[in-house]
Design a protein around this motif. Sequence first.
Motif, PDB file in Angstrom:
ATOM      1  N   LEU A  24     -50.084   6.437  17.749  1.00 12.06           N
ATOM      2  CA  LEU A  24     -50.453   5.787  16.486  1.00 12.06           C
ATOM      3  C   LEU A  24     -51.895   5.288  16.543  1.00 12.06           C
ATOM      4  O   LEU A  24     -52.629   5.360  15.570  1.00 12.06           O
ATOM      5  CB  LEU A  24     -49.516   4.603  16.219  1.00 12.06           C
ATOM      6  CG  LEU A  24     -49.510   4.065  14.792  1.00 12.06           C
ATOM      7  CD1 LEU A  24     -48.904   5.075  13.833  1.00 12.06           C
ATOM      8  CD2 LEU A  24     -48.732   2.754  14.714  1.00 12.06           C
ATOM      9  N   LYS A  27     -54.564   7.848  15.740  1.00  9.92           N
ATOM     10  CA  LYS A  27     -54.526   8.548  14.464  1.00  9.92           C
ATOM     11  C   LYS A  27     -55.347   7.977  13.316  1.00  9.92           C
ATOM     12  O   LYS A  27     -55.571   8.653  12.345  1.00  9.92           O
ATOM     13  CB  LYS A  27     -53.068   8.666  14.004  1.00  9.92           C
ATOM     14  CG  LYS A  27     -52.385   9.872  14.635  1.00  9.92           C
ATOM     15  CD  LYS A  27     -51.165  10.276  13.875  1.00  9.92           C
ATOM     16  CE  LYS A  27     -51.480  11.006  12.607  1.00  9.92           C
ATOM     17  NZ  LYS A  27     -51.308  12.435  12.672  1.00  9.92           N
ATOM     18  N   VAL A  28     -55.796   6.716  13.420  1.00  8.05           N
ATOM     19  CA  VAL A  28     -56.392   6.153  12.216  1.00  8.05           C
ATOM     20  C   VAL A  28     -57.844   6.537  11.980  1.00  8.05           C
ATOM     21  O   VAL A  28     -58.713   6.258  12.767  1.00  8.05           O
ATOM     22  CB  VAL A  28     -56.225   4.616  12.181  1.00  8.05           C
ATOM     23  CG1 VAL A  28     -57.176   3.994  11.199  1.00  8.05           C
ATOM     24  CG2 VAL A  28     -54.807   4.294  11.795  1.00  8.05           C
ATOM     25  N   LEU A 148     -56.707   4.536   4.179  1.00  7.50           N
ATOM     26  CA  LEU A 148     -56.268   5.592   5.095  1.00  7.50           C
ATOM     27  C   LEU A 148     -55.679   6.737   4.272  1.00  7.50           C
ATOM     28  O   LEU A 148     -55.369   6.565   3.097  1.00  7.50           O
ATOM     29  CB  LEU A 148     -55.184   5.054   6.037  1.00  7.50           C
ATOM     30  CG  LEU A 148     -55.477   3.743   6.765  1.00  7.50           C
ATOM     31  CD1 LEU A 148     -54.286   3.365   7.627  1.00  7.50           C
ATOM     32  CD2 LEU A 148     -56.727   3.872   7.614  1.00  7.50           C
ATOM     33  N   THR A 149     -55.476   7.866   4.925  1.00  4.48           N
ATOM     34  CA  THR A 149     -54.769   8.950   4.227  1.00  4.48           C
ATOM     35  C   THR A 149     -53.327   8.496   4.000  1.00  4.48           C
ATOM     36  O   THR A 149     -52.834   7.584   4.683  1.00  4.48           O
ATOM     37  CB  THR A 149     -54.721  10.233   5.075  1.00  4.48           C
ATOM     38  OG1 THR A 149     -53.987   9.936   6.267  1.00  4.48           O
ATOM     39  CG2 THR A 149     -56.098  10.730   5.426  1.00  4.48           C
ATOM     40  N   GLN A 151     -50.582   9.866   4.825  1.00  6.80           N
ATOM     41  CA  GLN A 151     -49.757   9.999   6.016  1.00  6.80           C
ATOM     42  C   GLN A 151     -50.036   8.880   7.018  1.00  6.80           C
ATOM     43  O   GLN A 151     -49.118   8.271   7.558  1.00  6.80           O
ATOM     44  CB  GLN A 151     -50.004  11.352   6.662  1.00  6.80           C
ATOM     45  CG  GLN A 151     -49.058  11.613   7.808  1.00  6.80           C
ATOM     46  CD  GLN A 151     -49.316  12.963   8.443  1.00  6.80           C
ATOM     47  OE1 GLN A 151     -50.453  13.445   8.472  1.00  6.80           O
ATOM     48  NE2 GLN A 151     -48.264  13.577   8.926  1.00  6.80           N
ATOM     49  N   GLU A 152     -51.307   8.614   7.240  1.00  9.19           N
ATOM     50  CA  GLU A 152     -51.647   7.581   8.219  1.00  9.19           C
ATOM     51  C   GLU A 152     -51.182   6.212   7.764  1.00  9.19           C
ATOM     52  O   GLU A 152     -50.650   5.427   8.543  1.00  9.19           O
ATOM     53  CB  GLU A 152     -53.154   7.584   8.478  1.00  9.19           C
ATOM     54  CG  GLU A 152     -53.530   8.764   9.361  1.00  9.19           C
ATOM     55  CD  GLU A 152     -55.018   8.873   9.613  1.00  9.19           C
ATOM     56  OE1 GLU A 152     -55.776   8.107   9.010  1.00  9.19           O
ATOM     57  OE2 GLU A 152     -55.402   9.726  10.417  1.00  9.19           O
ATOM     58  N   ASN A 155     -47.208   6.171   7.928  1.00 13.10           N
ATOM     59  CA  ASN A 155     -46.695   6.228   9.309  1.00 13.10           C
ATOM     60  C   ASN A 155     -46.755   4.869   9.993  1.00 13.10           C
ATOM     61  O   ASN A 155     -45.887   4.529  10.793  1.00 13.10           O
ATOM     62  CB  ASN A 155     -47.476   7.247  10.159  1.00 13.10           C
ATOM     63  CG  ASN A 155     -47.071   8.694   9.900  1.00 13.10           C
ATOM     64  OD1 ASN A 155     -47.588   9.607  10.536  1.00 13.10           O
ATOM     65  ND2 ASN A 155     -46.158   8.937   8.969  1.00 13.10           N
ATOM     66  N   GLN A 156     -47.770   4.059   9.710  1.00  9.16           N
ATOM     67  CA  GLN A 156     -47.879   2.729  10.339  1.00  9.16           C
ATOM     68  C   GLN A 156     -46.656   1.865  10.005  1.00  9.16           C
ATOM     69  O   GLN A 156     -46.193   1.082  10.804  1.00  9.16           O
ATOM     70  CB  GLN A 156     -49.104   1.932   9.847  1.00  9.16           C
ATOM     71  CG  GLN A 156     -50.413   2.677   9.789  1.00  9.16           C
ATOM     72  CD  GLN A 156     -51.010   2.971  11.136  1.00  9.16           C
ATOM     73  OE1 GLN A 156     -51.032   2.113  12.009  1.00  9.16           O
ATOM     74  NE2 GLN A 156     -51.479   4.178  11.302  1.00  9.16           N
TER      75      GLN A 156
END
Length: 332
Positions: A24, A27-28, A148-149, A151-152, A155-156
């Motif tokens: 994680l 990914k950001v 963020l996108t 997905q990002e 996902n968090q």
Amino acid sequence: MLFQRRSISSQVHRCTFPRTLEELQRKVKTCLTNETGLAEEDQECLTDKAYLKRRNLITEISSTYDLVNDKAIPHIEYTQSEAKLWTALYQPLILNTKSHAPSEISSNLETLLKECSLREESIPQLDTISEFHHGWSGWRLRPVGGLLTLQEFLNQLAFKIWPATQYIRHPSGLLYNHEPDFIHEVFGHQAMLMIPECHKVLHKVGLASLGASEGELEQLAAAYWYTFEVGLCLNSKGERKVLGGAVLSSMDETRVAMESERLVGMDIGIITNEKYRQSIQYSGFQPFYVVSPEIGELCSMLDTWLDGFLQRRDFVASYCEESRTIKVADKN
Ligand code: HBI
Ligand code: FE
């Protein structure tokens, strides 16, 4: 044939989502807006070189945060001019919440102010708020550099992490800012996230985002956007209230939204369809507002919708509090 293709694509998705904090952490990156992370409409801010430099510095400091070892969130020494903006908005935004948010949100804001010893004179540290939240709901806040996108961002939430910016808005955005700044995170989202139904359902949104296809991500994003980011809702007396953090943290947009006649009744099937997904507008006053029922009813509606969503997966992803990892199991 069709079945086979579906299972292949879900296998692909299965290996692409983060299961650990290490994954994680990596990914950001901010990429919904341009390189600086600023919306194009935000011209005054874009041409203010000193502001951009300051903002980049804060983003750099934010990016040193060690998510994996649960270290303190980096401290920001806010400048006097940043503190002035905080001070200018402190009382007005509290009053805004008291007048226009549902009572659960305004009473939680009072608790937050007290428990985190928030003060008009100085900007609190993100770490203080994160620590408080962790004790209250099990959620933490994580510093990020901007939008963020999908997905990002989503996902968090599966890790019970709320991505929060640390920079303060440009003075030209005092009453309406194009982007999420720290004032937006504190006054727009934290009191909502303290409501158990809200953080439970947002966690489920996060879990549903793991391994989701593009289309599914867009549906989840729309469900989040039209409610917790820019939505209105009703209170127990059937009165119009502001639920969305983007609206609640803007004095100007709250006034506009409270008077708006461009309202759409909450229907999860409709607001997550193609047309509404494509109409998401990240910047500027919203062209319309979705009016949800009371918070409890909204959350249970979302919960049921998410169950249907998760049933279509051939695996179950769950979050293990102790190891702070995502466990993935086959359904049968
Ligand atoms: N990023 N930091 C941040 N904050 C948000 O509220 C946010 C985001 N990225 C995407 C996004 N919201 C929306 O697309 C949601 O609908 C998911
Ligand atoms: Fe937000």
